[in-house]
Design an enzyme around this catalytic site. Structure first.
Site, PDB file in Angstrom:
ATOM      1  N   ASP A 112       0.866  -1.179   0.000  1.00 18.05           N
ATOM      2  CA  ASP A 112       0.000   0.000   0.000  1.00 18.05           C
ATOM      3  C   ASP A 112       0.914   1.244   0.000  1.00 18.05           C
ATOM      4  O   ASP A 112       2.109   1.142   0.311  1.00 18.05           O
ATOM      5  CB  ASP A 112      -0.863  -0.044   1.267  1.00 18.05           C
ATOM      6  CG  ASP A 112      -1.557   1.260   1.541  1.00 18.05           C
ATOM      7  OD1 ASP A 112      -2.193   1.787   0.622  1.00 18.05           O
ATOM      8  OD2 ASP A 112      -1.454   1.759   2.686  1.00 18.05           O
TER       9      ASP A 112
ATOM     10  N   ASP B  27      -0.333   5.107   0.865  1.00 24.43           N
ATOM     11  CA  ASP B  27      -0.666   6.089   1.909  1.00 24.43           C
ATOM     12  C   ASP B  27      -0.667   5.426   3.288  1.00 24.43           C
ATOM     13  O   ASP B  27      -1.432   4.498   3.534  1.00 24.43           O
ATOM     14  CB  ASP B  27      -2.030   6.723   1.630  1.00 24.43           C
ATOM     15  CG  ASP B  27      -1.979   7.627   0.410  1.00 24.43           C
ATOM     16  OD1 ASP B  27      -1.198   8.583   0.424  1.00 24.43           O
ATOM     17  OD2 ASP B  27      -2.703   7.347  -0.577  1.00 24.43           O
TER      18      ASP B  27
HETATM   19  C1  XBP Z   1      -5.613   5.945   1.534  1.00 26.41           C
HETATM   20  C2  XBP Z   1      -6.557   6.879   0.932  1.00 26.41           C
HETATM   21  C3  XBP Z   1      -6.119   7.895  -0.013  1.00 26.41           C
HETATM   22  C4  XBP Z   1      -5.561   9.201   0.490  1.00 26.41           C
HETATM   23  C5  XBP Z   1      -5.965  10.318  -0.438  1.00 26.41           C
HETATM   24  O1  XBP Z   1      -5.728   4.809   0.733  1.00 26.41           O
HETATM   25  O2  XBP Z   1      -7.737   6.717   1.096  1.00 26.41           O
HETATM   26  O3  XBP Z   1      -7.301   8.212  -0.613  1.00 26.41           O
HETATM   27  O4  XBP Z   1      -6.063   9.473   1.761  1.00 26.41           O
HETATM   28  O5  XBP Z   1      -5.598  10.113  -1.745  1.00 26.41           O
HETATM   29  P1  XBP Z   1      -4.925   3.462   0.977  1.00 26.41           P
HETATM   30  P2  XBP Z   1      -6.578  10.556  -2.971  1.00 26.41           P
HETATM   31  O6  XBP Z   1      -5.812   2.593   1.822  1.00 26.41           O
HETATM   32  O7  XBP Z   1      -4.728   2.881  -0.398  1.00 26.41           O
HETATM   33  O8  XBP Z   1      -3.666   3.788   1.696  1.00 26.41           O
HETATM   34  O9  XBP Z   1      -7.172  11.885  -2.643  1.00 26.41           O
HETATM   35  O10 XBP Z   1      -5.653  10.604  -4.142  1.00 26.41           O
HETATM   36  O11 XBP Z   1      -7.631   9.483  -3.121  1.00 26.41           O
HETATM   37 MG    MG Z   2      -2.948   3.033   3.494  1.00 23.78          MG
END
Ligand code: XBP
Ligand code: MG
Length: 265
Positions: free
Chosen positions: A11, A13
């Site tokens: 992953d 973020d």
């Molecule tokens: C984490 C998220 C991401 C970021 C924002 O996702 O939900 O949306 O917070 O990015 P993951 P965007 O579970 O994959 O870590 O605004 O580009 O969506």
């Molecule tokens: Mg994440």
């Protein structure tokens, strides 16, 4: 009997780097630039992360807190415009401030490559945001490190649905039991597990507002020589490929209580 470990799927973020504070700032600065008096403080944004995907998060919040906007006939286009502007601002913030990778990430990527494991990314966020984070760390050739990079716009359903991880496996041409996933959030762990993949979880303050599902193992971070794991934790002082192979082979769940604050190194 498990297959041998062949791939690590990350992953982005919260897992590769703690990006959520800059996502939050980018949202708030975008709201101000659009003349909107909305502010998401840290506690509010931590709760909002229950909805995966920035655009989806924004749309959900608007439905509840900004009824006049939600009632506009062009509200979908308005949300798209806001989210596009937020993505631009996020890229600028990452470029201006820099965003370090979490402890152990760069080391483990190198070790996995040296051990002949494939690397992949399965992330809700956009390709442009992945580029903004990884190009400063690894140079313009960062993409060559990964056999597959799957982002939110390429699949039908975001996490916790299995689509992102299922697509990563499809591109790697691997079965689920030949991979391990690295995740920080409840939605992310559920997504990887729904695709049949064992998860190494490294939650942050932002991703631990809700109780996380049991992962194969849950640690505060992956550890590094400059930032070792506490000696009582599995994998201490840092998680290496031998650890990952052992955890992958036994598939035992060894949960740790959640930390209330992010690791400080
Ligand atoms: C984490 C998220 C991401 C970021 C924002 O996702 O939900 O949306 O917070 O990015 P993951 P965007 O579970 O994959 O870590 O605004 O580009 O969506
Ligand atoms: Mg994440």
């Amino acid at each position: 009997m498990n297959r041998a470990l062949r791939a690590l799927i990350f992953d982005v973020d919260g897992t590769l780097a703690e990006t959520e504070e800059l996502h939050r700032l980018a949202f708030n600065e975008t709201f101000a630039a659009f003349g909107l008096d909305w502010t998401w403080d840290r506690a509010c944004y931590r709760g909002l992360l229950a909805v995966d995907g920035g655009r989806q998060r924004l749309a959900t919040w608007i439905t509840v807190h900004a009824a006049p906007i939600a009632a506009r006939v062009d509200h979908e286009a308005f949300i798209d415009a806001l989210h596009r502007a937020k993505t631009r601002r996020y890229g600028e913030l990452v470029a201006d401030r820099g965003l370090p990778l979490r402890p152990g990430i760069a080391r483990l990527l190198d070790e996995a490559h040296a051990a002949g494991l494939e690397l992949a990314i399965a992330t809700t966020t956009s390709a442009v945001n992945v580029e903004a984070l990884l190009a400063p760390q690894f140079g313009d050739g960062w993409r060559r490190r990964f056999a597959a990079v799957v982002t939110g716009s390429e699949i039908a359903a975001l996490k916790p649905a299995p689509d992102l991880y299922a697509e990563a496996l499809r591109r790697l041409r691997l079965e689920a039991d030949a991979a391990l996933a690295f995740e920080d959030s409840s939605n992310g762990i559920r997504s990887a597990q729904a695709a049949g993949i064992g998860v190494v979880a490294t939650p942050t303050w932002y991703s631990s507002a809700r109780r996380l599902p049991d992962a194969l193992i849950t640690l505060p971070h992956l550890g590094d020589p400059g930032c070792p794991l506490p000696p009582d934790l599995p994998g201490a002082p840092w998680v290496d490929i031998a650890c990952l192979r052992a955890w992958h082979a036994c598939r035992r769940i060894r949960s740790r209580p959640l930390r209330e604050t992010p690791p400080c190194c």
